[in-house]
Motif scaffolding. Structure first.
Motif, PDB file in Angstrom:
ATOM      1  N   UNK A  68       0.826  -1.204  -0.006  1.00 46.58           N
ATOM      2  CA  UNK A  68       0.114  -0.055   0.018  1.00 46.58           C
ATOM      3  C   UNK A  68       0.996   1.196  -0.096  1.00 46.58           C
ATOM      4  N   UNK A  69       1.870   1.246   0.987  1.00 46.17           N
ATOM      5  CA  UNK A  69       2.812   2.494   0.946  1.00 46.17           C
ATOM      6  C   UNK A  69       3.489   2.666  -0.458  1.00 46.17           C
ATOM      7  N   UNK A  70       3.801   1.528  -1.099  1.00 51.51           N
ATOM      8  CA  UNK A  70       4.632   1.695  -2.377  1.00 51.51           C
ATOM      9  C   UNK A  70       3.813   2.258  -3.393  1.00 51.51           C
TER      10      UNK A  70
ATOM     11  N   UNK B 134       3.829   5.960  -5.566  1.00 52.89           N
ATOM     12  CA  UNK B 134       3.791   6.251  -6.864  1.00 52.89           C
ATOM     13  C   UNK B 134       2.613   7.156  -7.292  1.00 52.89           C
ATOM     14  N   UNK B 135       1.460   6.883  -6.607  1.00 51.94           N
ATOM     15  CA  UNK B 135       0.334   7.776  -6.834  1.00 51.94           C
ATOM     16  C   UNK B 135       0.592   8.917  -6.331  1.00 51.94           C
TER      17      UNK B 135
ATOM     18  N   UNK C  24       2.903  15.532 -10.442  1.00 52.53           N
ATOM     19  CA  UNK C  24       3.367  15.680 -11.780  1.00 52.53           C
ATOM     20  C   UNK C  24       2.002  16.399 -12.485  1.00 52.53           C
ATOM     21  N   UNK C  25       0.670  16.038 -12.031  1.00 50.62           N
ATOM     22  CA  UNK C  25      -0.382  16.554 -12.808  1.00 50.62           C
ATOM     23  C   UNK C  25      -0.895  17.805 -12.287  1.00 50.62           C
ATOM     24  N   UNK C  26      -0.533  17.916 -10.955  1.00 49.06           N
ATOM     25  CA  UNK C  26      -1.218  19.093 -10.263  1.00 49.06           C
ATOM     26  C   UNK C  26      -0.023  20.410 -10.301  1.00 49.06           C
ATOM     27  N   UNK C  27       1.450  20.090 -11.124  1.00 50.26           N
ATOM     28  CA  UNK C  27       2.326  20.995 -11.100  1.00 50.26           C
ATOM     29  C   UNK C  27       2.177  21.605 -12.566  1.00 50.26           C
ATOM     30  N   UNK C  28       1.342  22.685 -12.703  1.00 47.40           N
ATOM     31  CA  UNK C  28       1.080  23.291 -14.074  1.00 47.40           C
ATOM     32  C   UNK C  28       2.266  23.614 -14.765  1.00 47.40           C
TER      33      UNK C  28
ATOM     34  N   UNK D 190      -4.754  -2.017  -9.437  1.00 42.97           N
ATOM     35  CA  UNK D 190      -4.946  -0.975 -10.708  1.00 42.97           C
ATOM     36  C   UNK D 190      -6.243   0.010 -10.848  1.00 42.97           C
ATOM     37  N   UNK D 191      -7.355  -0.388 -10.262  1.00 45.22           N
ATOM     38  CA  UNK D 191      -8.354   0.565  -9.960  1.00 45.22           C
ATOM     39  C   UNK D 191      -7.903   2.231  -9.542  1.00 45.22           C
ATOM     40  N   UNK D 192      -7.001   2.043  -8.608  1.00 44.07           N
ATOM     41  CA  UNK D 192      -6.596   3.483  -7.999  1.00 44.07           C
ATOM     42  C   UNK D 192      -5.838   4.255  -9.061  1.00 44.07           C
ATOM     43  N   UNK D 193      -4.948   3.474 -10.137  1.00 47.47           N
ATOM     44  CA  UNK D 193      -4.132   4.025 -11.131  1.00 47.47           C
ATOM     45  C   UNK D 193      -5.433   4.474 -12.214  1.00 47.47           C
TER      46      UNK D 193
END
Ligand SMILES: *[C@@H]1O[C@H](CO)[C@@H](O)[C@H](O)[C@H]1NC(C)=O
Ligand SMILES: *[C@@H]1O[C@H](CO)[C@@H](O)[C@H](O)[C@H]1NC(C)=O
Length: 324
Positions: free
Chosen positions: A121-123, A127-128, A134-138, A230-233
């Motif tokens: 879960x930690x790993x 990664x998430x 990355x996607x929140x740093x415009x 996978x659903x999380x990703x």
């Protein structure tokens, strides 16, 4: 008449050649975005990076500051920094416990199961978090778009590279062996478990009925991992990529799979034409040993020596438990 046309022809060849020399596009290296995974995955990836660099390609590598093996400064690549609040010390502790559990047997493995689940879960959380960052740093996203990369080189074990390749609409080259708990072949090729042994089962391509049943059980453990993770990703894919996407179809759309294996090691199985088997690509011509080691090897006489390697996480292995 034959003569004049020959001269005419030579003239036009000359004009065409001059034209080609002047107007042909300059041939230069590609601009490659690399999202590696750490540990042994990166020791392999680095061999590819060295080769790409020596051919004049420009490499930009995404590196989170919890990396072990991925140096921040390298002549091979420039880095994009991803800050991470995780400290990977917990992984060393995990290895120690796992090894102890393996030695002590099944009861101990079950005892540690909650801890193993929390480690995974930690790993995946780590990664998430990287993907969210990355996607929140415009600013970073704009820089990534403006850089006009030619392709994404990533590891089929990680997901940031997959989602970014989809987002930036880049051709995707995967350096592959695993997809979570499964051999990546399970992602891109039909893999009937009646004659394809699941990794860890210890079976070959020739199984009797009961072995096949056990093989299916091994597969179901691996698939359970996929269904949990996978659903999380996929949710991140939906959130950040226009028109949505899912991890499995991004992988199935990959342009090239560089597969770190060879049929010398594996049983026959279906594959796809865009898979290139690169097993053994790390091998280099033999070099003489350092004098001290050479003396040691020679001192073994006719019995020779046995080399045992502990993999890329060796500093974290509890060698004392292994020696018992
Ligand atoms: C990584 O960066 C974050 C945020 O800048 C920081 O809090 C953390 O301590 C850093 N971790 C390591 C291992 O350098
Ligand atoms: C966002 O990314 C840019 C470019 O990589 C970096 O300079 C900046 O520090 C990042 N912002 C945050 C909040 O981490």
């Amino acid at each position: 008449m034959g003569n004049t046309s020959w001269i005419d022809l030579k003239g036009s060849y000359f004009i065409i050649s001059v034209f080609l020399v002047c107007f042909a596009p300059a041939c230069d290296g590609g601009n490659i975005l690399v999202c590696p995974l750490d540990g042994s995955h990166f020791t392999n990836m680095k061999v590819l990076l060295e080769e790409l660099h020596s051919h004049g390609h420009k490499l930009t590598l995404m590196r989170s500051n919890h990396s072990w093996y991925i140096e921040e400064q390298s002549h091979l690549y420039s880095t994009i920094h991803i800050p991470s609040k995780f400290d990977l010390k917990f992984f060393g502790v995990f290895l120690e416990k796992q090894l102890q559990a393996q030695i002590e047997g099944l009861a101990s493995l079950l005892f540690f199961a909650p801890e193993f689940i929390s480690l995974f879960k930690n790993i995946h959380q780590m990664w998430q978090d990287d993907i969210h960052y990355v996607f929140n740093n415009k600013t970073l996203l704009k820089e990534l778009k403006d850089a006009k990369y030619d392709l994404m080189l990533t590891d089929s074990g990680g997901t940031l590279g997959l989602i970014l390749a989809k987002y930036l609409n880049l051709p995707l080259v995967l350096n592959a062996r695993w997809f979570n708990a499964l051999d990546s072949h399970f992602v891109f090729a039909p893999s009937p478990v009646s004659y394809i042994p699941v990794t860890g089962s210890g079976f070959t391509d020739k199984m009797d009925f009961f072995q096949r049943v056990q093989n299916v059980i091994h597969l179901s453990f691996a698939l359970a991992h996929e269904y949990l993770v996978i659903p999380g990703y996929n949710a991140l894919c939906e959130k950040y990529v226009q028109d949505g996407c899912d991890i499995a179809s991004i992988m199935q759309d990959a342009d090239i799979w560089l597969f770190r294996s060879d049929f010398v090691f594996d049983f026959p199985r279906p594959t796809m034409p865009n898979v290139v088997y690169i097993g053994g690509f790390q091998c280099k011509p033999a070099q003489p040993l350092p004098a001290e080691l050479e003396d040691f090897v020679q001192s073994a006489g006719e019995h020779g020596v046995i080399i045992m390697t502990m993999g890329s996480l060796s500093t974290d292995y509890p060698v004392h438990s292994l020696m018992k």
